[in-house]
Design a protein around this motif. Structure first.
Motif: not given
Length: 338
Positions: A51, A54, A74, A89, A91-92, A95-96
């Motif tokens: 990506p 993020y 991470y 991550d 690759h994602q 964030t959380k």
């Protein structure tokens, strides 16, 4: 159009710092950071594009510090306004929440790093504390407390031997945590001054002073930026000798966040550059001279604070310090440096 830049007197810094200790939603001071070597996941990025940015939840998050955890996908980002720590991550695209704000007295966070043991070491800004967590269990391992209210613990740098150094933007000190202390089972522990900067060439004046910092590969020196004064210093960890780094006439180079690979120093700042500035400098063998190689602006940056390495890319945190109407969502952007 960006709002006009606010002045940064010490009174304002102290006032904002006080608000942050109380968990107010005002953005905090800038600061900043390093870490991370190319990973196997990143080596395959050309097959699976990563990506470009993020997202970070919240409209008053004002994220400042970042840590890229070696050997994992991470990275961690922290909120200056309430102390929440987020995990992403690579690759994602989102964030959380990893650790909720306010827990353990963590009402604001600035710079952070992860070490080889999987610990997340977090500078607590105006709280005067450094928090250490286990990234596997999320357990609080340590709280190192200065016991002072006239501090702003800003950035974290790790030495090759596992020691951690923490910059302070309002109090003239370089704080130090030893590798043995990080491994200790004792909680809480005091935070000790590693080098007193009170009587040194570093001029702690109104505004934000000691900020981005890195430790050289031989473990002998800390390189520290004086944010307001567009200056950089080499601090000898053993002798405490402090030497200004000669920038060879380069102007307008500030270091909110610093990264170091070999003798290549990367400085990230929003000072005078709301569109962001990444400066690449080549250091002399003894780290006392630096030649500006290039500067980058834009690339999706919005008043950035610092960066972390992700392979040959930089993960840049868009802090948006003091911007009342920030561009949402808050995010981390990937900047290719090749």
């Amino acid at each position: 159009m960006s709002p006009p830049r606010l002045s940064r007197p010490r009174a304002t810094a102290v006032a904002i710092a006080s608000l942050l200790v109380l968990g107010a939603s005002a953005p905090a001071l800038a600061a900043s950071r390093t870490a991370g070597k190319p990973t196997a996941a990143h080596a395959h990025a050309h097959h699976h594009p990563l990506p470009a940015s993020y997202t970070i939840p919240g409209d008053k998050t004002y994220p400042e510090g970042i840590a890229r955890q070696h050997g994992t996908p991470y990275f961690y980002v922290g909120s200056t306004s309430d102390g929440t720590i987020y995990r992403g991550d690579v690759h994602q695209p989102a964030t959380k929440v990893f650790l909720p704000g306010g827990k353990d007295g963590r009402t604001s966070v600035a710079g952070m790093k992860t070490d080889r043991a999987g610990r997340l070491i977090v500078a607590g800004g105006a709280t005067g504390k450094v928090f250490v967590y286990d990234t596997r269990t999320r357990a609080l391992l340590h709280v190192f407390d200065t016991g002072r209210t006239d501090v702003f613990l800003n950035d974290v740098a790790l030495a090759p031997n596992g020691d951690a150094y923490i910059s302070d933007s309002v109090h003239p000190a370089l704080w130090h945590i030893t590798a043995a202390e990080l491994k200790s089972k004792r909680v809480p522990l005091p935070l000790r001054v590693g080098v007193d900067l009170g009587k040194s060439p570093i001029d702690y004046n109104a505004g934000f002073n000691g900020n981005g910092l890195v430790v050289t590969g031989d473990g002998r020196y800390v390189l520290l930026s004086d944010y307001n004064d567009y200056a950089f210093y080499r601090i000898d960890i053993r002798t405490h000798e402090i030497v200004p780094i000669d920038l060879g006439g380069a102007k307008g180079i500030s270091g909110d966040g610093l990264l170091l690979r070999g003798h290549t120093l990367t400085a990230v700042t929003e000072l005078d550059h709301p569109e962001g500035q990444i400066a690449t400098l080549k250091l002399s063998r003894d780290y006392t001279e630096a030649k500006l190689v290039r500067t980058l602006h834009g690339h999706g940056m919005h008043s950035p604070s610092t960066a972390a390495y992700d392979g040959h890319d930089l993960l840049i945190v868009n802090f948006q310090f003091q911007i009342a109407d920030p561009k949402l969502p808050f995010n981390v952007v990937r900047v290719h440096t090749d």
